[in-house]
Design a protein around this motif. Structure first.
Motif, PDB file in Angstrom:
ATOM      1  N   ARG A 161       0.846  -1.201   0.000  1.00  0.00           N
ATOM      2  CA  ARG A 161       0.000   0.000   0.000  1.00  0.00           C
ATOM      3  C   ARG A 161       0.875   1.243   0.000  1.00  0.00           C
ATOM      4  O   ARG A 161       1.940   1.262   0.626  1.00  0.00           O
ATOM      5  CB  ARG A 161      -0.899   0.003   1.237  1.00  0.00           C
ATOM      6  CG  ARG A 161      -1.711   1.259   1.446  1.00  0.00           C
ATOM      7  CD  ARG A 161      -2.476   1.235   2.761  1.00  0.00           C
ATOM      8  NE  ARG A 161      -3.594   0.308   2.714  1.00  0.00           N
ATOM      9  CZ  ARG A 161      -3.682  -0.807   3.429  1.00  0.00           C
ATOM     10  NH1 ARG A 161      -2.688  -1.127   4.257  1.00  0.00           N
ATOM     11  NH2 ARG A 161      -4.723  -1.594   3.342  1.00  0.00           N
ATOM     12  N   LEU A 174      -3.599   5.237   9.391  1.00  0.00           N
ATOM     13  CA  LEU A 174      -4.754   5.210   8.492  1.00  0.00           C
ATOM     14  C   LEU A 174      -6.061   5.305   9.273  1.00  0.00           C
ATOM     15  O   LEU A 174      -7.010   5.990   8.855  1.00  0.00           O
ATOM     16  CB  LEU A 174      -4.742   3.934   7.647  1.00  0.00           C
ATOM     17  CG  LEU A 174      -3.588   3.788   6.664  1.00  0.00           C
ATOM     18  CD1 LEU A 174      -3.629   2.412   6.000  1.00  0.00           C
ATOM     19  CD2 LEU A 174      -3.636   4.884   5.612  1.00  0.00           C
ATOM     20  N   TYR A 214      -8.345  -1.868   7.191  1.00  0.00           N
ATOM     21  CA  TYR A 214      -7.138  -1.798   6.372  1.00  0.00           C
ATOM     22  C   TYR A 214      -6.229  -3.024   6.502  1.00  0.00           C
ATOM     23  O   TYR A 214      -5.124  -3.030   5.964  1.00  0.00           O
ATOM     24  CB  TYR A 214      -6.338  -0.539   6.724  1.00  0.00           C
ATOM     25  CG  TYR A 214      -7.014   0.721   6.258  1.00  0.00           C
ATOM     26  CD1 TYR A 214      -7.116   1.027   4.908  1.00  0.00           C
ATOM     27  CD2 TYR A 214      -7.577   1.610   7.180  1.00  0.00           C
ATOM     28  CE1 TYR A 214      -7.758   2.175   4.484  1.00  0.00           C
ATOM     29  CE2 TYR A 214      -8.215   2.774   6.759  1.00  0.00           C
ATOM     30  CZ  TYR A 214      -8.297   3.045   5.407  1.00  0.00           C
ATOM     31  OH  TYR A 214      -8.936   4.185   4.978  1.00  0.00           O
TER      32      TYR A 214
END
Length: 362
Positions: A64, A145, A202
């Motif tokens: 990512r 995140l 995530y």
């Protein structure tokens, strides 16, 4: 108390030194904590830097790339420093990736067994126009995140965080550690709340993806599995009969390069490039096993295939066509550094044309 005299004299003295020769206190004075109102250009800077990173890193090892930190919230004051999270797997590839980042102008700030931090845009004269902090992490090391999403979705907490940052910036303009430590309790508290609220939003799983040579049995299975309407509707072009598929297989030549995609021992799809001429080709990919949709398999299968193409094919550019409503494929291409070049109509539907350079940029 650390003191260097007035600001002009301090900067004159610092300009005479290289960054690596400065003390921590000198660095803090050269790069003070200075908050600015939110700027829309921060998102542009992130997207531009992400594109550069994507073009240069071995994306088969990247899980990512994400914009984190206060500049990603879209509302509050922040230091004009773009924080970028890069998760990789396996972690053993970190030195290879770190070497590429250094060629892109990043300097290592700190390193331990599980994290490496880099910066870019720090000069002996002070901050450059664009400044970046890049956080190289292992898969699923990404609390930022959850904190980011909670701040974006809860304006009252974002405002409280902004007020805390403004207070700390006023108190510690030349002491970055004290500024950071002053935020820690708030960040940990909100992150814990966000983790509970968002669950495993995530978290990603490591799949054993591999690419293999195609056989006639694969052709038969692929044709059968791609007859389902939910699969076919996303494909730009597929054979209309099994015989046509077999004829294409028998006629494969130097203009086609094709692999099958496996998860462990399970055959789940195909990926291929065709119309190979003048160092250009067109990329196609289809994962027919719907159980693996939305799990990041396509992103990494494409990354692995592109790396394989660099070894076995003489290509400078590779392109792709897709229907504009195929958001999954769009994300796969953009993750791998493809740039949208054109919009057009095909079969009465809006379509996109993407392209990516395959030559090494560093």
């Amino acid at each position: 108390m650390y003191f260097l005299g007035n600001k002009e004299e301090m900067r004159r003295r610092l300009w005479m030194k290289a960054l690596e020769d400065m003390t921590l206190e000198e660095l803090w004075h050269l790069f003070p904590i200075a908050l600015q109102p939110y700027q829309k250009v921060w998102l542009t800077w992130y997207e531009q830097e992400k594109s550069l990173i994507t073009q240069c890193l071995p994306m088969e090892h990247v899980v990512r790339i994400a914009h984190i930190g206060s500049t990603s919230f879209g509302s509050i004051q922040a230091k004009a420093i773009i924080d970028i999270l890069v998760e990789i797997a396996p972690w053993e590839k970190r030195m290879e990736i770190a070497a590429i980042l250094k060629k892109l102008g990043y300097l290592c700030m700190s390193e331990d067994a599980s994290r490496i931090s880099f910066n870019k845009g720090y000069t002996p004269e002070g901050f450059a126009e664009k400044v970046f902090h890049l956080h190289l992490r292992q898969r699923n090391d990404h609390d930022e995140l959850y904190f980011r999403d909670y701040m974006k979705e809860h304006e009252e907490h974002a405002q409280a965080y902004e007020q805390l940052k403004m207070k700390l910036a006023l108190a510690y303009p030349y002491h970055r550690d004290a500024y950071t430590e002053g935020k820690t309790a708030f960040v940990k508290h909100i992150t814990a709340i966000a983790r509970t609220a968002y669950g495993n939003r995530y978290e990603t799983k490591a799949y054993a993806i591999s690419l293999h040579e195609q056989t006639k049995e694969h052709v038969r299975i692929f044709f059968t599995r791609t007859q389902e309407q939910e699969v076919r509707k996303h494909m730009y072009q597929l054979p209309t009969s099994l015989q046509e598929a077999m004829d294409i297989y028998d006629a494969q030549d130097s203009q086609t390069y094709r692999k099958t995609i496996f998860i462990a021992n399970e055959y789940i799809g195909d990926i291929w490039c065709h119309n190979m001429a003048d160092e250009k080709a067109v990329l196609s990919c289809c994962i027919f096993a719907k159980a693996y949709w939305g799990k990041g398999i396509g992103k990494h299968a494409v990354a692995m295939f592109l790396a394989d193409c660099k070894k076995h094919c003489t290509l400078s550019f590779i392109s792709a066509y897709l229907y504009a409503d195929n958001l999954g494929s769009m994300q796969i291409l953009e993750f791998n550094g493809f740039l949208r070049k054109q919009t057009f109509i095909k079969h009465g539907k809006p379509c996109y044309y993407y392209e990516k350079a395959l030559h090494n940029m560093v």
